[in-house]
Design an enzyme around this catalytic site. Structure first.
Site, PDB file in Angstrom:
ATOM      1  N   ASP A 160      34.990  48.470  58.656  1.00 38.58           N
ATOM      2  CA  ASP A 160      34.195  47.540  59.470  1.00 38.58           C
ATOM      3  C   ASP A 160      32.744  47.495  58.985  1.00 38.58           C
ATOM      4  OD1 ASP A 160      33.836  45.712  61.535  1.00 38.58           O
ATOM      5  OD2 ASP A 160      33.395  47.248  63.026  1.00 38.58           O
ATOM      6  N   ASN A 182      46.186  47.779  57.418  1.00 40.27           N
ATOM      7  CA  ASN A 182      47.435  48.447  57.058  1.00 40.27           C
ATOM      8  C   ASN A 182      47.115  49.772  56.386  1.00 40.27           C
ATOM      9  OD1 ASN A 182      49.346  46.488  57.931  1.00 40.27           O
ATOM     10  ND2 ASN A 182      48.697  45.199  56.214  1.00 40.27           N
ATOM     11  N   LYS A 184      48.365  52.575  54.308  1.00 39.10           N
ATOM     12  CA  LYS A 184      49.530  52.686  53.417  1.00 39.10           C
ATOM     13  C   LYS A 184      49.770  54.113  52.920  1.00 39.10           C
ATOM     14  CE  LYS A 184      50.082  48.862  50.793  1.00 39.10           C
ATOM     15  NZ  LYS A 184      50.851  47.873  51.561  1.00 39.10           N
ATOM     16  N   ARG A 205      31.242  28.828  61.550  1.00 39.09           N
ATOM     17  CA  ARG A 205      30.705  30.144  61.938  1.00 39.09           C
ATOM     18  C   ARG A 205      31.638  31.286  61.568  1.00 39.09           C
ATOM     19  NH1 ARG A 205      29.584  31.510  67.276  1.00 39.09           N
ATOM     20  NH2 ARG A 205      31.071  30.058  68.168  1.00 39.09           N
ATOM     21  N   LYS A 206      32.799  30.966  60.977  1.00 38.12           N
ATOM     22  CA  LYS A 206      33.792  32.011  60.672  1.00 38.12           C
ATOM     23  C   LYS A 206      33.689  32.519  59.236  1.00 38.12           C
ATOM     24  CE  LYS A 206      37.134  29.315  62.704  1.00 38.12           C
ATOM     25  NZ  LYS A 206      38.465  28.922  63.177  1.00 38.12           N
TER      26      LYS A 206
HETATM   27  C1  LIG Z   1      26.054  43.277  63.821  1.00 41.45           C
HETATM   28  C2  LIG Z   1      24.872  42.481  63.367  1.00 41.45           C
HETATM   29  C3  LIG Z   1      23.610  42.654  64.169  1.00 41.45           C
HETATM   30  C4  LIG Z   1      22.422  42.411  63.314  1.00 41.45           C
HETATM   31  C5  LIG Z   1      21.687  43.674  63.184  1.00 41.45           C
HETATM   32  C6  LIG Z   1      21.065  43.835  61.899  1.00 41.45           C
HETATM   33  C7  LIG Z   1      21.211  44.960  61.207  1.00 41.45           C
HETATM   34  C8  LIG Z   1      22.259  45.935  61.580  1.00 41.45           C
HETATM   35  C9  LIG Z   1      22.140  47.061  60.697  1.00 41.45           C
HETATM   36  C10 LIG Z   1      23.148  47.811  60.276  1.00 41.45           C
HETATM   37  C11 LIG Z   1      24.580  47.526  60.547  1.00 41.45           C
HETATM   38  C12 LIG Z   1      25.243  47.637  59.253  1.00 41.45           C
HETATM   39  C13 LIG Z   1      26.473  47.231  59.000  1.00 41.45           C
HETATM   40  C14 LIG Z   1      27.408  46.659  59.960  1.00 41.45           C
HETATM   41  C15 LIG Z   1      28.213  47.736  60.540  1.00 41.45           C
HETATM   42  C16 LIG Z   1      29.200  47.542  61.317  1.00 41.45           C
HETATM   43  C17 LIG Z   1      29.615  46.223  61.786  1.00 41.45           C
HETATM   44  C18 LIG Z   1      30.108  46.443  63.165  1.00 41.45           C
HETATM   45  C19 LIG Z   1      30.341  45.117  63.805  1.00 41.45           C
HETATM   46  C20 LIG Z   1      31.067  45.372  65.081  1.00 41.45           C
HETATM   47  O1  LIG Z   1      31.717  46.337  65.258  1.00 41.45           O
HETATM   48  S1  LIG Z   1      30.918  44.233  66.292  1.00 41.45           S
HETATM   49  C21 LIG Z   1      31.749  45.037  67.688  1.00 41.45           C
HETATM   50  C22 LIG Z   1      33.142  44.588  67.909  1.00 41.45           C
HETATM   51  N1  LIG Z   1      33.196  43.186  68.154  1.00 41.45           N
HETATM   52  C23 LIG Z   1      32.965  42.650  69.354  1.00 41.45           C
HETATM   53  O2  LIG Z   1      32.670  43.323  70.314  1.00 41.45           O
HETATM   54  C24 LIG Z   1      33.097  41.144  69.457  1.00 41.45           C
HETATM   55  C25 LIG Z   1      33.565  40.713  70.831  1.00 41.45           C
HETATM   56  N2  LIG Z   1      33.832  39.293  70.780  1.00 41.45           N
HETATM   57  C26 LIG Z   1      32.873  38.385  71.040  1.00 41.45           C
HETATM   58  O3  LIG Z   1      31.775  38.716  71.442  1.00 41.45           O
HETATM   59  C27 LIG Z   1      33.217  36.957  70.781  1.00 41.45           C
HETATM   60  O4  LIG Z   1      34.591  36.756  70.806  1.00 41.45           O
HETATM   61  C28 LIG Z   1      32.658  36.436  69.434  1.00 41.45           C
HETATM   62  C29 LIG Z   1      31.118  36.546  69.442  1.00 41.45           C
HETATM   63  C30 LIG Z   1      33.230  37.260  68.262  1.00 41.45           C
HETATM   64  C31 LIG Z   1      33.047  34.971  69.257  1.00 41.45           C
HETATM   65  O5  LIG Z   1      32.715  34.303  70.451  1.00 41.45           O
HETATM   66  P1  LIG Z   1      32.039  32.840  70.423  1.00 41.45           P
HETATM   67  O6  LIG Z   1      32.080  32.335  71.827  1.00 41.45           O
HETATM   68  O7  LIG Z   1      30.751  32.871  69.722  1.00 41.45           O
HETATM   69  O8  LIG Z   1      33.020  32.016  69.506  1.00 41.45           O
HETATM   70  P2  LIG Z   1      34.435  31.375  69.863  1.00 41.45           P
HETATM   71  O9  LIG Z   1      35.220  32.225  70.785  1.00 41.45           O
HETATM   72  O10 LIG Z   1      34.214  29.941  70.254  1.00 41.45           O
HETATM   73  O11 LIG Z   1      35.142  31.419  68.435  1.00 41.45           O
HETATM   74  C32 LIG Z   1      34.613  30.676  67.351  1.00 41.45           C
HETATM   75  C33 LIG Z   1      35.792  30.355  66.445  1.00 41.45           C
HETATM   76  O12 LIG Z   1      36.372  31.578  65.986  1.00 41.45           O
HETATM   77  C34 LIG Z   1      37.739  31.698  66.410  1.00 41.45           C
HETATM   78  N3  LIG Z   1      38.016  33.066  66.798  1.00 41.45           N
HETATM   79  C35 LIG Z   1      37.258  33.875  67.588  1.00 41.45           C
HETATM   80  N4  LIG Z   1      37.809  35.068  67.708  1.00 41.45           N
HETATM   81  C36 LIG Z   1      38.932  35.044  66.972  1.00 41.45           C
HETATM   82  C37 LIG Z   1      39.940  36.001  66.691  1.00 41.45           C
HETATM   83  N5  LIG Z   1      39.880  37.231  67.194  1.00 41.45           N
HETATM   84  N6  LIG Z   1      40.957  35.633  65.892  1.00 41.45           N
HETATM   85  C38 LIG Z   1      41.030  34.392  65.372  1.00 41.45           C
HETATM   86  N7  LIG Z   1      40.082  33.446  65.589  1.00 41.45           N
HETATM   87  C39 LIG Z   1      39.070  33.767  66.386  1.00 41.45           C
HETATM   88  C40 LIG Z   1      37.857  30.727  67.586  1.00 41.45           C
HETATM   89  O13 LIG Z   1      39.189  30.270  67.755  1.00 41.45           O
HETATM   90  C41 LIG Z   1      36.918  29.612  67.170  1.00 41.45           C
HETATM   91  O14 LIG Z   1      37.572  28.828  66.185  1.00 41.45           O
HETATM   92  P3  LIG Z   1      37.419  27.225  66.142  1.00 41.45           P
HETATM   93  O15 LIG Z   1      35.945  26.955  66.016  1.00 41.45           O
HETATM   94  O16 LIG Z   1      38.182  26.807  64.917  1.00 41.45           O
HETATM   95  O17 LIG Z   1      38.003  26.743  67.429  1.00 41.45           O
END
Ligand SMILES: CCCCC/C=C\C/C=C\C/C=C\C/C=C\CCCC(=O)SCCNC(=O)CCNC(=O)[C@H](O)C(C)(C)COP(=O)(O)OP(=O)(O)OC[C@H]1O[C@@H](n2cnc3c(N)ncnc32)[C@H](O)[C@@H]1OP(=O)(O)O
Length: 238
Positions: A160, A182, A184, A205-206
């Site tokens: 991730d 997966n 393996k 946005r994807k």
């Molecule tokens: C993380 C960045 C912050 C910036 C900070 C800067 C520096 C950070 C520094 C260091 C970090 C370093 C590295 C990164 C480390 C780790 C990364 C960790 C990231 C995470 O660990 S993060 C926690 C787990 N994460 C969540 O806690 C998300 C919970 N969730 C939500 O908050 C919403 O769900 C959201 C916002 C994801 C979307 O919500 P939304 O309302 O904006 O968008 P919407 O639902 O309309 O979807 C738009 C289009 O995507 C399709 N779509 C959506 N979800 C789908 C799915 N699952 N499967 C298939 N399609 C999907 C729809 O079907 C639609 O498709 P279409 O447009 O074609 O209709």
């Protein structure tokens, strides 16, 4: 050249709390706090020979600019509590209602909070032309799952982090929407692995990013994964 330079600034900006980039939520400026200064992606005495060797090999690849070493800090993302609140209110308004703002002041990136050599030791490199992030990762003894093996959750965490870094470099503020893994082969505890991620496509946005985890000699494919990241839209109430 310009593009890769911009990508580099973007990457480093994101990884350093977006310093130097537009921060619409941020109300403060001024010097970075102390914890920004220790780059945890640089060699430590606790690193194994394999880890150090791979680090040196990738640093060599950085010399011609094709690869970029990504620094990594154990920081709270923001310099002041007002910045944290402003960010969460701007991007995650629903979650913000349930968040204890005092506790937020203690927040840290959890992969950088073990003693040296015991948890997650890693360093990432970025290739802008190929849209790849590679993570050299050594999971320490505190990450055991099955005896002698790395915990699957630790592998998922590093996948991730690697694909998340790739997504952030490409599009800024993103969240993981889907991570499909997966497993393996078991990853031996305290071995060094390569996590290779590839940005496959961006649709609106994807962001679709695939990933695999391999042994250093590339003979063993431990893990394969696909992921979907969504660029956060402050107009939406998530
Ligand atoms: C993380 C960045 C912050 C910036 C900070 C800067 C520096 C950070 C520094 C260091 C970090 C370093 C590295 C990164 C480390 C780790 C990364 C960790 C990231 C995470 O660990 S993060 C926690 C787990 N994460 C969540 O806690 C998300 C919970 N969730 C939500 O908050 C919403 O769900 C959201 C916002 C994801 C979307 O919500 P939304 O309302 O904006 O968008 P919407 O639902 O309309 O979807 C738009 C289009 O995507 C399709 N779509 C959506 N979800 C789908 C799915 N699952 N499967 C298939 N399609 C999907 C729809 O079907 C639609 O498709 P279409 O447009 O074609 O209709």
């Amino acid at each position: 050249m310009l593009r890769s330079c911009a990508a580099r600034l973007h990457a480093v900006g994101a990884l350093r709390g977006l310093r130097g980039c537009a921060r619409p939520w941020a109300r403060s400026s001024g010097p970075a706090p102390e914890f920004f200064h220790e780059d945890h992606s640089l060699p430590k005495p606790s690193w194994s020979k394999d880890m150090r060797l791979l680090f040196d090999q990738f640093m060599k690849k950085c010399e011609d600019g094709s690869w970029i070493h990504l620094p990594s800090y154990n920081y709270t993302l923001f310099q002041r509590s007002q910045d944290i609140s402003a960010f969460i209110h701007a991007y995650l308004p629903t979650a913000s209602k349930l968040i204890n703002e005092e506790k937020l002041l203690q927040a840290k990136i959890f992969t950088r909070n073990f003693e040296d050599g015991l948890g997650f030791e890693y360093v990432m490199f970025y290739n802008d032309v190929e849209k790849r992030v590679v993570c050299v990762f050594e999971g320490g003894p505190y990450l055991q799952g099955m005896p002698g093996c790395l915990h699957g959750g630790a592998i998922a965490t590093m996948i991730d982090a690697t694909v998340g870094t790739s997504a952030m470099i490409a599009e800024g503020i993103v969240m993981t929407a889907n991570l499909n893994i997966n497993f393996k082969r078991p990853v031996p505890l305290c071995s060094v692995v390569l996590i290779n991620s590839q940005l496959d496509k961006i649709e609106g946005r994807k962001l679709f990013i695939s990933c695999n985890v391999q042994s250093v000699d590339e003979k063993t494919l431990y893990t394969e994964a696909t992921s979907l990241f969504i660029k956060l839209d402050p107009e939406k109430q998530v």
